[in-house]
Design a protein around this motif. Structure first.
Motif, PDB file in Angstrom:
ATOM      1  N   ARG A  97       6.503  -7.492  39.761  1.00 36.82           N
ATOM      2  CA  ARG A  97       7.806  -7.421  40.408  1.00 36.82           C
ATOM      3  C   ARG A  97       8.907  -7.134  39.396  1.00 36.82           C
ATOM      4  NH1 ARG A  97       8.506 -12.882  43.174  1.00 36.82           N
ATOM      5  NH2 ARG A  97      10.464 -11.982  43.790  1.00 36.82           N
ATOM      6  N   PRO A  98       9.958  -6.459  39.845  1.00 37.41           N
ATOM      7  CA  PRO A  98      10.204  -6.035  41.220  1.00 37.41           C
ATOM      8  C   PRO A  98       9.754  -4.609  41.527  1.00 37.41           C
ATOM      9  CG  PRO A  98      12.227  -5.803  39.972  1.00 37.41           C
ATOM     10  CD  PRO A  98      11.166  -6.350  39.024  1.00 37.41           C
TER      11      PRO A  98
ATOM     12  N   SER B  57      13.446 -10.543  50.774  1.00 35.09           N
ATOM     13  CA  SER B  57      14.243 -11.462  49.957  1.00 35.09           C
ATOM     14  C   SER B  57      15.537 -11.842  50.644  1.00 35.09           C
ATOM     15  CB  SER B  57      14.601 -10.810  48.619  1.00 35.09           C
ATOM     16  OG  SER B  57      13.451 -10.554  47.867  1.00 35.09           O
TER      17      SER B  57
END
Length: 154
Positions: free
Chosen positions: A99-100, A22
C-alpha cells in the motif's frame, strides 16, 4: 479505491487490483472472494512477516495455488517458470505489492518457483490464502542462491 492493472508475463499468474475503502477511521482492505478469478477453494490462510531487506525464497508447490496480498509495508514478489512445456518457461516476473500504490493480489499456480523480499523501511506483512492446506510432501524449497534460478536478490 481500485489499484491499476499489472500485466503478467508468466502463463497462469494473475495480478488483480484490490479495493481499499478508506475514511477518517481507517481502511477496509479487500483481498479475496469466492467468485474471484483464480480462486478455486479455501485451503488455509496465513501471514508471513518479513524484516526490511530480508528475503524468503525459493519455494514451489505441486498442487497448492498461492494468493498473496501485502496489507502492510511493501514486498517484491519474484516468480520463476521452469515448468516443462510451459509457453513462458525460463521467464522471471517481478511484482511489487503493498500500500498504497500497489495493493494487488497475485495468484501463483502450482509448479512455479517464488520468493519475496521486504522492500519497505518497516516490517512488511504478506497474506496468503491458498487453496489447499500446507503439506510438506507437496512443497519444495531450494537455497536462495541456487543457480537453477537466474535471479539476484541484491
Amino acid at each position: 479505491m481500485m489499484r491499476k492493472y499489472v500485466p503478467s508475463n508468466i502463463d497462469g499468474v494473475i495480478v488483480t487490483p484490490l479495493r481499499i475503502i478508506s475514511d477518517e477511521r481507517g481502511a477496509v482492505l479487500h483481498m479475496l472472494r469466492n467468485d474471484a478469478e483464480g480462486y478455486s477453494k479455501f485451503g488455509e490462510c496465513y501471514f508471513s512477516e518479513v524484516v526490511p531487506g530480508k528475503v524468503k525464497a525459493w519455494k514451489r508447490h505441486a498442487i497448492q495455488t498461492q494468493n498473496f496480498a501485502v496489507p502492510i509495508g511493501m514486498m517484491r514478489v519474484v516468480i520463476f517458470d521452469d515448468r516443462p512445456g510451459s509457453p513462458t518457461r525460463s521467464q522471471i516476473m517481478e511484482v511489487d505489492l503493498g500500500r498504497p500504490e500497489a495493493y494487488n493480489r497475485i495468484t501463483i499456480p502450482p509448479l512455479l518457483w517464488y520468493g519475496f523480499r521486504c522492500i519497505s523501511k518497516e516490517i512488511a506483512l504478506l497474506v496468503n490464502c491458498a487453496d489447499y492446506p500446507y503439506e510438506k510432501a507437496e512443497s519444495e524449497t531450494i537455497d536462495l542462491y541456487n543457480p537453477l534460478i537466474p535471479y539476484s536478490w541484491m
